[in-house]
Motif scaffolding. Structure first.
Motif, PDB file in Angstrom:
ATOM      1  N   ILE A  17       0.843  -1.199   0.000  1.00 57.00           N
ATOM      2  CA  ILE A  17       0.000   0.000   0.000  1.00 57.00           C
ATOM      3  C   ILE A  17       0.878   1.249   0.000  1.00 57.00           C
ATOM      4  O   ILE A  17       2.085   1.166   0.223  1.00 57.00           O
ATOM      5  N   SER A  18       0.253   2.417  -0.227  1.00 59.67           N
ATOM      6  CA  SER A  18       1.027   3.661  -0.234  1.00 59.67           C
ATOM      7  C   SER A  18       1.299   4.118   1.201  1.00 59.67           C
ATOM      8  O   SER A  18       0.585   3.741   2.140  1.00 59.67           O
ATOM      9  N   SER A  19       2.338   4.936   1.363  1.00 59.84           N
ATOM     10  CA  SER A  19       2.661   5.434   2.703  1.00 59.84           C
ATOM     11  C   SER A  19       1.518   6.292   3.240  1.00 59.84           C
ATOM     12  O   SER A  19       1.244   6.299   4.447  1.00 59.84           O
ATOM     13  N   GLU A  20       0.809   7.005   2.361  1.00 60.11           N
ATOM     14  CA  GLU A  20      -0.328   7.823   2.808  1.00 60.11           C
ATOM     15  C   GLU A  20      -1.448   6.944   3.381  1.00 60.11           C
ATOM     16  O   GLU A  20      -2.121   7.324   4.349  1.00 60.11           O
ATOM     17  N   MET A  21      -1.658   5.768   2.777  1.00 58.78           N
ATOM     18  CA  MET A  21      -2.695   4.862   3.299  1.00 58.78           C
ATOM     19  C   MET A  21      -2.309   4.373   4.691  1.00 58.78           C
ATOM     20  O   MET A  21      -3.145   4.325   5.604  1.00 58.78           O
ATOM     21  N   TRP A  22      -1.041   3.985   4.859  1.00 55.82           N
ATOM     22  CA  TRP A  22      -0.594   3.519   6.168  1.00 55.82           C
ATOM     23  C   TRP A  22      -0.741   4.625   7.218  1.00 55.82           C
ATOM     24  O   TRP A  22      -1.209   4.392   8.331  1.00 55.82           O
ATOM     25  N   GLU A  23      -0.357   5.831   6.857  1.00 57.02           N
ATOM     26  CA  GLU A  23      -0.460   6.945   7.811  1.00 57.02           C
ATOM     27  C   GLU A  23      -1.909   7.201   8.205  1.00 57.02           C
ATOM     28  O   GLU A  23      -2.204   7.479   9.370  1.00 57.02           O
ATOM     29  N   GLN A  24      -2.824   7.108   7.248  1.00 58.40           N
ATOM     30  CA  GLN A  24      -4.234   7.328   7.582  1.00 58.40           C
ATOM     31  C   GLN A  24      -4.773   6.197   8.453  1.00 58.40           C
ATOM     32  O   GLN A  24      -5.554   6.430   9.380  1.00 58.40           O
ATOM     33  N   ALA A  25      -4.394   4.955   8.163  1.00 60.99           N
ATOM     34  CA  ALA A  25      -4.810   3.835   9.018  1.00 60.99           C
ATOM     35  C   ALA A  25      -4.299   4.048  10.442  1.00 60.99           C
ATOM     36  O   ALA A  25      -5.006   3.775  11.426  1.00 60.99           O
ATOM     37  N   ASN A  26      -3.088   4.553  10.556  1.00 61.95           N
ATOM     38  CA  ASN A  26      -2.507   4.815  11.880  1.00 61.95           C
ATOM     39  C   ASN A  26      -3.238   5.961  12.579  1.00 61.95           C
ATOM     40  O   ASN A  26      -3.539   5.881  13.779  1.00 61.95           O
ATOM     41  N   ARG A  27      -3.528   7.028  11.846  1.00 61.95           N
ATOM     42  CA  ARG A  27      -4.264   8.161  12.434  1.00 61.95           C
ATOM     43  C   ARG A  27      -5.657   7.731  12.884  1.00 61.95           C
ATOM     44  O   ARG A  27      -6.154   8.162  13.928  1.00 61.95           O
ATOM     45  N   PHE A  28      -6.284   6.890  12.090  1.00 58.75           N
ATOM     46  CA  PHE A  28      -7.628   6.390  12.427  1.00 58.75           C
ATOM     47  C   PHE A  28      -7.574   5.635  13.763  1.00 58.75           C
ATOM     48  O   PHE A  28      -8.408   5.847  14.659  1.00 58.75           O
ATOM     49  N   TYR A  29      -6.580   4.780  13.904  1.00 54.84           N
ATOM     50  CA  TYR A  29      -6.436   4.012  15.145  1.00 54.84           C
ATOM     51  C   TYR A  29      -6.212   4.941  16.345  1.00 54.84           C
ATOM     52  O   TYR A  29      -6.831   4.769  17.403  1.00 54.84           O
ATOM     53  N   LEU A  30      -5.351   5.939  16.182  1.00 56.83           N
ATOM     54  CA  LEU A  30      -5.066   6.857  17.292  1.00 56.83           C
ATOM     55  C   LEU A  30      -6.303   7.678  17.667  1.00 56.83           C
ATOM     56  O   LEU A  30      -6.521   7.983  18.841  1.00 56.83           O
ATOM     57  N   LEU A  31      -7.120   8.020  16.669  1.00 59.55           N
ATOM     58  CA  LEU A  31      -8.372   8.736  16.934  1.00 59.55           C
ATOM     59  C   LEU A  31      -9.264   7.939  17.876  1.00 59.55           C
ATOM     60  O   LEU A  31      -9.777   8.459  18.881  1.00 59.55           O
ATOM     61  N   VAL A  32      -9.455   6.659  17.554  1.00 57.38           N
ATOM     62  CA  VAL A  32     -10.340   5.813  18.370  1.00 57.38           C
ATOM     63  C   VAL A  32      -9.698   5.509  19.725  1.00 57.38           C
ATOM     64  O   VAL A  32     -10.369   5.524  20.762  1.00 57.38           O
ATOM     65  N   LYS A  33      -8.410   5.251  19.721  1.00 51.41           N
ATOM     66  CA  LYS A  33      -7.708   4.951  20.974  1.00 51.41           C
ATOM     67  C   LYS A  33      -7.789   6.138  21.938  1.00 51.41           C
ATOM     68  O   LYS A  33      -8.060   5.968  23.137  1.00 51.41           O
ATOM     69  N   ASP A  34      -7.566   7.345  21.444  1.00 50.22           N
ATOM     70  CA  ASP A  34      -7.642   8.533  22.304  1.00 50.22           C
ATOM     71  C   ASP A  34      -9.061   8.746  22.835  1.00 50.22           C
ATOM     72  O   ASP A  34      -9.247   9.117  23.997  1.00 50.22           O
ATOM     73  N   ALA A  35     -10.048   8.507  21.977  1.00 45.62           N
ATOM     74  CA  ALA A  35     -11.439   8.673  22.411  1.00 45.62           C
ATOM     75  C   ALA A  35     -11.779   7.675  23.512  1.00 45.62           C
ATOM     76  O   ALA A  35     -12.512   7.999  24.453  1.00 45.62           O
ATOM     77  N   ALA A  36     -11.239   6.462  23.406  1.00 43.19           N
ATOM     78  CA  ALA A  36     -11.496   5.451  24.444  1.00 43.19           C
ATOM     79  C   ALA A  36     -10.894   5.880  25.774  1.00 43.19           C
ATOM     80  O   ALA A  36     -11.471   5.625  26.844  1.00 43.19           O
ATOM     81  N   THR A  37      -9.768   6.544  25.722  1.00 41.92           N
ATOM     82  CA  THR A  37      -9.104   6.982  26.948  1.00 41.92           C
ATOM     83  C   THR A  37      -9.792   8.200  27.549  1.00 41.92           C
ATOM     84  O   THR A  37     -10.000   8.281  28.764  1.00 41.92           O
TER      85      THR A  37
END
Length: 330
Positions: free
Chosen positions: A101-121
């Motif tokens: 995949i492209s580096s932009e896709m990986w970065e967005q997948a990572n940002r998506f995870y951090l969004l949900v993780k922060d909201a859970a905290t």
């Protein structure tokens, strides 16, 4: 392409689409709580029933309150279909195919995870639930847009499309099926303003209300079902999703659209053939819930066909093929 890589890409897109659609499930009730008169209260049990995770929910929660259901579907790490679990699994799959995949896709997948993780905290969802679930949908849409713009439309992209579109078809059918489980005050409420509010909430949750009104103007249950199941132009309808799934599946195998070379193509082609010649009146007469239940079973069979054709490690014993299971299954 290695089956491991194809499997990871397929499930990466399914998990992200699933997370987005769980947010849409919850929005059904959030929209209803805003639109329905307060004396009718809120119904949260239907959301657990429609996901098929009722047994899992009952193990850890005493009753389907708003707080319990929202936590179960959003942040519960033991629920494999929660938004948190889906985004975490998608990120792990993206990590395993970073060279594809492209580096932009990986970065967005990572940002998506951090969004949900922060909201859970931070428990942000309890303060502004609409904002959080909108952010989940937007993060998923952004991933789709980045994928479209930065990834070559070759074999890997088609596996990604197949995963996303099959998941979307399944979840659109489940959003529609929510109406079966949401109770009206009594039978006489059918066709009333309250009934129409519930159907409108479903259309909103599928981002379909505006496009529906361009086609049909007034809310009508059979026309809502027709739009979400059989419309070929609306991108979240079941028929549209399956049409494009077939295009990608045949692009992978190279077989003509009117033929098949494996179980997945055969099962998908048969289902599309039936949808091509089905009218909504026939579905309503036979029972909408029963139709949707059967549709979801057939979508699972298509997924099984994809697994056996592309991902499974095959061994042969006494002339009969056996398939080794993998961890990423519905």
């Amino acid at each position: 392409m290695l089956s491991r890589v194809a499997n990871s890409i397929y499930w990466m897109s399914r998990y992200l689409e699933r997370a987005e659609n769980v947010a849409r499930f919850i929005e059904v009730n959030l929209n209803l709580s805003l639109d329905m008169p307060s004396e009718f209260g809120e119904q949260w049990a239907p959301l657990v029933n429609i996901t098929g995770d009722h047994a899992e929910f009952s193990k850890r929660y005493s009753e389907p309150t708003r707080e319990n259901v929202m936590h179960f579907l959003t942040f519960d790490r033991e629920n494999p279909n929660s938004i948190f679990s889906c985004v975490r699994n998608a990120r792990e799959n993206a990590r395993s195919v970073r060279e594809i995949i492209s580096s932009e896709m990986w970065e967005q997948a990572n940002r998506f995870y951090l969004l949900v993780k922060d909201a859970a905290t931070n428990k942000a969802v309890t303060k502004n639930p609409h904002d959080f679930y909108t952010a989940v949908k937007m993060a998923s849409h952004l991933f789709d847009g980045i994928t479209e713009a930065t990834m070559s439309h070759g074999e890997a992209w088609h596996f990604l499309q197949v995963g996303e579109l099959l998941e979307r078809a399944d979840k659109t059918s489940r959003i529609l099926d929510v109406k079966y489980f949401i109770l009206l005050p009594d039978v006489s409420s059918l066709g009333t303003t309250i009934d129409n509010i519930q159907w409108a909430a479903l259309l909103k949750s599928a981002s379909a209300l505006e496009m529906y009104r361009k086609h049909f103007k007034q809310i009508n249950p059979s026309k809502v079902a027709d739009f979400l199941i059989l419309n070929r132009e609306f991108p979240r309808s079941v028929h549209s999703c399956l049409d494009r799934t077939a295009d990608s599946l045949h692009a992978i195998t190279g077989s003509p659209l009117d033929a098949f070379s494996n179980k997945a193509e055969q099962r998908l082609g048969r289902l599309l053939g039936e949808l091509n010649y089905t009218q909504i009146d026939e579905i309503i007469t036979g029972g909408l819930h029963d139709f949707l239940d059967g549709l979801q079973t057939r979508l699972n069979q298509i997924d099984d066909g994809i697994f056996e054709t592309f991902f499974a490690l095959r061994t042969v014993t006494n002339g009969n093929p056996h398939y080794q299971t993998q961890s990423q299954m519905q």
